[in-house]
Design a protein around this motif. Structure first.
Motif, PDB file in Angstrom:
ATOM      1  N   VAL A 113      16.914  -1.572   5.146  1.00 51.81           N
ATOM      2  CA  VAL A 113      15.812  -0.221   4.779  1.00 51.81           C
ATOM      3  C   VAL A 113      14.963  -1.199   4.022  1.00 51.81           C
ATOM      4  N   TYR A 114      13.408  -1.075   4.187  1.00 53.19           N
ATOM      5  CA  TYR A 114      12.836  -1.722   3.134  1.00 53.19           C
ATOM      6  C   TYR A 114      11.510  -1.157   2.755  1.00 53.19           C
ATOM      7  N   ALA A 115      11.040  -1.389   1.922  1.00 51.84           N
ATOM      8  CA  ALA A 115       9.648  -0.174   0.845  1.00 51.84           C
ATOM      9  C   ALA A 115       8.462  -1.482   1.207  1.00 51.84           C
ATOM     10  N   GLU A 116       7.594  -0.433   0.915  1.00 54.30           N
ATOM     11  CA  GLU A 116       6.350  -0.904   0.637  1.00 54.30           C
ATOM     12  C   GLU A 116       5.670  -0.442  -0.818  1.00 54.30           C
ATOM     13  N   THR A 117       5.551  -1.424  -1.943  1.00 52.87           N
ATOM     14  CA  THR A 117       4.525  -0.588  -2.476  1.00 52.87           C
ATOM     15  C   THR A 117       3.651  -1.276  -3.336  1.00 52.87           C
ATOM     16  N   LEU A 118       2.984  -1.179  -4.214  1.00 47.73           N
ATOM     17  CA  LEU A 118       1.880  -1.911  -4.672  1.00 47.73           C
ATOM     18  C   LEU A 118       2.514  -2.906  -5.740  1.00 47.73           C
ATOM     19  N   ALA A 119       2.376  -4.039  -6.146  1.00 45.83           N
ATOM     20  CA  ALA A 119       2.941  -5.471  -6.505  1.00 45.83           C
ATOM     21  C   ALA A 119       2.516  -4.750  -8.199  1.00 45.83           C
ATOM     22  N   GLU A 120       1.609  -4.229  -8.899  1.00 51.26           N
ATOM     23  CA  GLU A 120       1.462  -4.286 -10.251  1.00 51.26           C
ATOM     24  C   GLU A 120       2.149  -2.773 -10.331  1.00 51.26           C
ATOM     25  N   ASN A 121       2.989  -2.251  -9.482  1.00 48.12           N
ATOM     26  CA  ASN A 121       3.958  -0.921 -10.077  1.00 48.12           C
ATOM     27  C   ASN A 121       5.050  -1.517 -10.178  1.00 48.12           C
ATOM     28  N   ARG A 122       5.272  -1.764 -11.656  1.00 46.42           N
ATOM     29  CA  ARG A 122       6.803  -2.167 -12.012  1.00 46.42           C
ATOM     30  C   ARG A 122       7.439  -1.603 -12.137  1.00 46.42           C
ATOM     31  N   GLY A 123       7.370   0.045 -12.204  1.00 49.77           N
ATOM     32  CA  GLY A 123       7.913   1.097 -11.825  1.00 49.77           C
ATOM     33  C   GLY A 123       9.096   1.006 -10.629  1.00 49.77           C
TER      34      GLY A 123
END
Length: 188
Positions: A127-137
């Protein structure tokens, strides 16, 4: 209708219904919720489109996408969390949580339940998840689940007059099972 209530007792994950639209628009309209989204991705029209898409996907057979409503035990809609089957043995995961419920472990609890469903129910291998590096949450939730940052160069995104760096997190079934067996690492 799909309902997954096997969380830490704080949440119910269920399929969306059209009755969820006003609350879904409200939670995605909060300015603090919108920080990591392009303005076009959080309009009431886009939110209505997404809700309709989630409902349509819930009716497909065989089902490949499980974007579920995160609700409190009182039935209040708090956000969404999903697993989307991709290439053989692969799935992507995403989650979003309304501002009033952030920083209380709810996103982690929902994402943990979806990982359990993906690995144990759907027999996914990764399973993978893509997010923004700045999105600390979001990055914190991924890391707390045992997901590792993948060594993959992700394309940056440009919105809100700035460049944002996308990052990819992943976990494999054997690592998830080992962490689940050890207990405290994934205990809510």
């Amino acid at each position: 209708m799909y309902t997954y209530a096997n969380t830490k007792k704080n949440l119910v994950l269920r399929d969306f219904s059209i009755q969820d639209l006003p609350l879904y628009i409200a939670l995605r309209s909060h300015p603090d919720f919108q920080v990591y989204y392009d303005d076009e991705d959080v309009t009431p029209e886009k939110t209505a489109f997404l809700l309709q898409l989630f409902i349509q996907q819930s009716q497909e057979n065989p089902r490949q996408k499980f974007q579920l409503a995160i609700c409190g035990k009182d039935g209040v809609l708090m956000g969404s969390c999903g697993i989307r089957l991709e290439a053989a043995g692969q799935a992507s995961m995403g989650f979003e949580l309304g501002v009033p419920w952030q920083h209380a472990g709810r996103a982690r609890e929902a994402a943990r339940a979806m990982l359990d469903f993906a690995f144990c129910g759907l027999q996914v291998q990764r399973v993978y998840a893509e997010t923004l590096a700045e999105n600390r949450g979001a990055t914190s939730v991924c890391q707390s689940l045992g997901m590792q940052r993948a060594d993959v160069d992700m394309a940056s995104r440009f919105f809100k007059d700035r460049k944002w760096q996308a990052v990819l997190f992943e976990i494999h079934v054997q690592d998830f099972m080992l962490l689940a067996k050890d207990g405290p690492a994934l205990a809510g």
